[in-house]
Design a protein around this motif. Sequence first.
Motif, PDB file in Angstrom:
ATOM      1  N   LEU A  93       0.830  -1.207   0.000  1.00  0.00           N
ATOM      2  CA  LEU A  93       0.000   0.000   0.000  1.00  0.00           C
ATOM      3  C   LEU A  93       0.866   1.260   0.000  1.00  0.00           C
ATOM      4  O   LEU A  93       0.590   2.218  -0.741  1.00  0.00           O
ATOM      5  N   LEU A  94       1.908   1.265   0.822  1.00  0.00           N
ATOM      6  CA  LEU A  94       2.810   2.420   0.882  1.00  0.00           C
ATOM      7  C   LEU A  94       3.517   2.631  -0.451  1.00  0.00           C
ATOM      8  O   LEU A  94       3.633   3.759  -0.935  1.00  0.00           O
ATOM      9  N   HIS A  95       3.970   1.545  -1.044  1.00  0.00           N
ATOM     10  CA  HIS A  95       4.645   1.632  -2.352  1.00  0.00           C
ATOM     11  C   HIS A  95       3.679   2.152  -3.424  1.00  0.00           C
ATOM     12  O   HIS A  95       4.010   3.072  -4.174  1.00  0.00           O
ATOM     13  N   ASP A  96       2.498   1.556  -3.485  1.00  0.00           N
ATOM     14  CA  ASP A  96       1.515   1.941  -4.506  1.00  0.00           C
ATOM     15  C   ASP A  96       1.033   3.386  -4.354  1.00  0.00           C
ATOM     16  O   ASP A  96       0.585   3.995  -5.321  1.00  0.00           O
ATOM     17  N   ALA A  97       1.133   3.920  -3.137  1.00  0.00           N
ATOM     18  CA  ALA A  97       0.693   5.296  -2.886  1.00  0.00           C
ATOM     19  C   ALA A  97       1.802   6.305  -3.163  1.00  0.00           C
ATOM     20  O   ALA A  97       1.672   7.476  -2.831  1.00  0.00           O
ATOM     21  N   GLY A  98       2.893   5.858  -3.768  1.00  0.00           N
ATOM     22  CA  GLY A  98       3.981   6.776  -4.127  1.00  0.00           C
ATOM     23  C   GLY A  98       5.158   6.690  -3.187  1.00  0.00           C
ATOM     24  O   GLY A  98       5.803   7.697  -2.900  1.00  0.00           O
ATOM     25  N   ASP A  99       5.430   5.484  -2.702  1.00  0.00           N
ATOM     26  CA  ASP A  99       6.558   5.257  -1.795  1.00  0.00           C
ATOM     27  C   ASP A  99       6.469   6.097  -0.517  1.00  0.00           C
ATOM     28  O   ASP A  99       7.458   6.693  -0.080  1.00  0.00           O
ATOM     29  N   LEU A 100       5.292   6.145   0.054  1.00  0.00           N
ATOM     30  CA  LEU A 100       5.128   6.803   1.356  1.00  0.00           C
ATOM     31  C   LEU A 100       5.923   6.010   2.390  1.00  0.00           C
ATOM     32  O   LEU A 100       6.101   4.802   2.260  1.00  0.00           O
ATOM     33  N   HIS A 101       6.399   6.689   3.424  1.00  0.00           N
ATOM     34  CA  HIS A 101       7.166   5.988   4.451  1.00  0.00           C
ATOM     35  C   HIS A 101       7.141   6.791   5.748  1.00  0.00           C
ATOM     36  O   HIS A 101       6.630   7.901   5.790  1.00  0.00           O
ATOM     37  N   GLY A 102       7.690   6.187   6.772  1.00  0.00           N
ATOM     38  CA  GLY A 102       7.808   6.852   8.063  1.00  0.00           C
ATOM     39  C   GLY A 102       6.615   6.619   8.969  1.00  0.00           C
ATOM     40  O   GLY A 102       5.600   6.041   8.573  1.00  0.00           O
ATOM     41  N   HIS A 103       6.761   7.080  10.202  1.00  0.00           N
ATOM     42  CA  HIS A 103       5.742   6.864  11.231  1.00  0.00           C
ATOM     43  C   HIS A 103       4.382   7.432  10.821  1.00  0.00           C
ATOM     44  O   HIS A 103       3.351   6.834  11.100  1.00  0.00           O
ATOM     45  N   LYS A 104       4.367   8.559  10.152  1.00  0.00           N
ATOM     46  CA  LYS A 104       3.101   9.195   9.755  1.00  0.00           C
ATOM     47  C   LYS A 104       2.206   8.230   8.988  1.00  0.00           C
ATOM     48  O   LYS A 104       0.996   8.236   9.150  1.00  0.00           O
ATOM     49  N   TYR A 105       2.792   7.396   8.170  1.00  0.00           N
ATOM     50  CA  TYR A 105       2.003   6.500   7.321  1.00  0.00           C
ATOM     51  C   TYR A 105       2.035   5.034   7.766  1.00  0.00           C
ATOM     52  O   TYR A 105       1.159   4.268   7.373  1.00  0.00           O
ATOM     53  N   ALA A 106       3.020   4.633   8.543  1.00  0.00           N
ATOM     54  CA  ALA A 106       3.191   3.214   8.867  1.00  0.00           C
ATOM     55  C   ALA A 106       1.976   2.627   9.581  1.00  0.00           C
ATOM     56  O   ALA A 106       1.465   1.576   9.180  1.00  0.00           O
ATOM     57  N   ILE A 107       1.515   3.289  10.640  1.00  0.00           N
ATOM     58  CA  ILE A 107       0.377   2.740  11.381  1.00  0.00           C
ATOM     59  C   ILE A 107      -0.878   2.770  10.526  1.00  0.00           C
ATOM     60  O   ILE A 107      -1.623   1.785  10.482  1.00  0.00           O
TER      61      ILE A 107
END
Length: 135
Positions: A83-97
Amino acid sequence: MTAPAARSLVLDAQALSLLLRNDRQMITRIEAARRTGVPVLVSALTIVEAVYGKTDTARLHWVLSRLQVQEVTPADSITAVRLLHDAGDLHGHKYAIDALVAAMALRSPPPVLVLTSDRDDWRKLCGDRMQVKDV
């Protein structure tokens, strides 16, 4: 056209926090779901995110006894990475949970309704695969 009735209701941290603070609107939403047989789901991670020092422990246990607390699974971790990859390589605590909770929501019986304060994050992660409503 109206969206189909939800078969699963997922709470994010803000929604759970409101419920823990006895917010009338949130209580009404949860009771409406319960009356129609819709399970109210919360990730184990969401509990950690929502609870803070002033949370009444007895109330926390009572509220959780009325919800379906979902474990984080290894498959959820893999789904969250995708999901993080498909959303444009989102990362970090803000998006992980959010990504892990979204993975749990995606394995819940559809259609899924998510109550959240992070509507944009959920849209990035899940697109139109679930209904998202603001709390």
